[in-house]
Design a protein around this motif. Structure first.
Motif, PDB file in Angstrom:
ATOM      1  N   TYR A 104       0.829  -1.200   0.000  1.00  0.00           N
ATOM      2  CA  TYR A 104       0.000   0.000   0.000  1.00  0.00           C
ATOM      3  C   TYR A 104       0.868   1.256   0.000  1.00  0.00           C
ATOM      4  CZ  TYR A 104      -3.407  -3.408   1.843  1.00  0.00           C
ATOM      5  OH  TYR A 104      -4.201  -4.501   2.040  1.00  0.00           O
ATOM      6  N   ASP A 105       1.935   1.231   0.781  1.00  0.00           N
ATOM      7  CA  ASP A 105       2.834   2.384   0.853  1.00  0.00           C
ATOM      8  C   ASP A 105       3.407   2.703  -0.527  1.00  0.00           C
ATOM      9  OD1 ASP A 105       4.633   4.287   2.467  1.00  0.00           O
ATOM     10  OD2 ASP A 105       6.091   3.044   1.391  1.00  0.00           O
ATOM     11  N   TYR A 122       0.583   4.117  -2.749  1.00  0.00           N
ATOM     12  CA  TYR A 122       0.192   5.474  -2.370  1.00  0.00           C
ATOM     13  C   TYR A 122       1.232   6.500  -2.813  1.00  0.00           C
ATOM     14  CZ  TYR A 122      -0.689   9.535   0.565  1.00  0.00           C
ATOM     15  OH  TYR A 122      -0.899  10.806   1.012  1.00  0.00           O
TER      16      TYR A 122
END
Length: 408
Positions: free
Chosen positions: A33-34, A37
């Motif tokens: 996710y990091d 994003y």
């Protein structure tokens, strides 16, 4: 390149054209996710992991590229198994990235500690645990190449917590080309002779015609040999409804009267009477040798790139029988069935007839509208009354019959 495990994975995913991530947030996979994003990579968060896999499969089927689902460890992966199994039956190139409890204290009872591979291996083309951060791009690239190689299908990788959170370095990934499978030319020629020489041939084209980008080759073969075409699954819309060789309503008449039935890119399963077409000879055209039917002895079964096989059919230089009377016979049956359907779809009754729903839908659906049939009766009625105008605009559960194709 250098980065944490999520960044290394995302670089490989981008190289293969993956454009989004479907997931249900879980701590084991947070570096993915990091990375998404920070780089503006779309994340779609769902309420149940099964929906994440089904959404990834929809992307894979409609856009003919890999779909991605990211599932957290343990229950995240087990909740996604029905979606994986559906993708396996549908030959959908889906990659599921799973979280995994830490390898360095495996066996100590970490949160959601479970070996996923024995569960997912039977319903994937490849399943692997990646134990080194530097190995992530290689593993992702190899898995996606496998998913895209005919016969296509889902693949699974899980990443132990310390592997995906650590920093590593690797060569910048590049997508490996998938070489076409060459069918045996003698088998292709045998099939072409059977089709061209038949008095009453019929083609049934399925999902692999769309998945293998063989729609134009199918049209060319049908037109060159003048063979009526029926479709199922993602094959629907391969010939537009107004095409003189496109049929939908006269299938029982066609399969009951044909002397050669050519099934292209779909298994000889329950949807096609298990390949039993009476006295007709069967030609089963598949995209890989492992897809040949084992319960039926076809007269010919070319196995290879469907575009190449169908192009060879179109280029057949031998004798060709005249199929005009056969096509006219089927067109009369088709027109009669359409007249009956039109009456049912316009019926003003109370309670409402199911057919009326589809009659109203036909009035408002755009030519490029994507129709999703998610359920047994809805799929049956939609398959009967809706005729996709374009290929790649139809989704249904496929032969596994698992609901979830619609909104989660």
């Amino acid at each position: 390149m250098e980065g944490h495990g999520g960044e290394l994975a995302l670089a490989a995913l981008r190289a293969y054209g993956v454009g989004e991530m479907f997931t249900l947030s879980g701590g084991h996979v947070f570096p993915l996710y990091d990375a998404a994003y920070r780089s503006g990579f779309p994340i779609y968060d769902v309420r149940h992991e099964q929906s994440a896999v089904f959404a990834a499969e929809a992307v894979a089927k409609l856009q003919r590229r890999p779909g991605l689902a990211v599932l957290t460890a343990g229950p995240g992966v087990t909740n996604g198994i029905s979606g994986l199994t559906s993708a396996y039956f549908n030959a959908s190139p889906v990659l599921v990235l799973g979280g995994r409890a830490p390898a360095f204290r495996w066996g100590s009872g970490s949160l959601q500690e479970m070996d996923h591979l024995p569960l997912v291996a039977p319903v994937t083309k490849h399943a692997e645990t990646v134990f080194g951060t530097d190995d992530i791009p290689r593993a992702v690239s190899a898995a996606l190449t496998t998913a895209l190689t005919p016969h296509r299908g889902p693949v699974f990788l899980d990443l132990p917590l310390e592997v995906v959170f650590s920093v590593g370095d690797a060569d910048a990934p590049e997508a490996a080309p998938v070489a076409p499978v060459e069918a045996d030319p003698d088998e292709v020629a045998r099939a072409a002779r059977l089709i061209a020489g038949a008095s009453r041939p019929v083609i049934v084209a399925g999902s692999d015609v769309w998945g293998g980008d063989a729609v134009e080759a199918l049209r060319a073969a049908a037109e060159a040999l003048q063979v009526p075409v029926f479709t199922n699954g993602m094959g629907r819309g391969a010939l537009p409804p107004a095409h003189p060789l496109a049929f939908a309503k006269a299938r029982r008449v066609a399969l009951g009267g044909a002397d050669v039935v050519v099934v292209v890119g779909t298994p000889l399963d329950f949807r096609l009477g298990f390949g039993d077409f009476g006295d007709a000879q069967v030609v089963h055209v598949v995209d890989a040798p492992g897809q040949r039917a084992q319960h039926v002895q076809p007269a010919a079964s070319p196995a290879g790139d469907l575009r190449l096989v169908l192009t060879a059919f179109a280029d057949h230089a031998g004798d060709r029988a005249d199929h005009a009377d056969w096509i006219a016979h089927l067109r009369a049956a088709e027109d009669a069935a359409k007249a009956r359907d039109a009456e049912a779809m316009a019926a003003d009754t109370d309670p409402i007839r199911p057919a009326r729903v589809y009659g109203e839908l036909r009035k408002v659906l755009a030519a490029d509208a994507i129709t999703i049939g998610d359920g047994g009766d809805f799929v049956s009625y939609a398959g009967k009354y809706l005729e996709p105008a374009q290929p790649g605009t139809w989704l249904d559960p496929g032969p596994y019959g698992c609901l979830g194709t619609g909104l989660g």
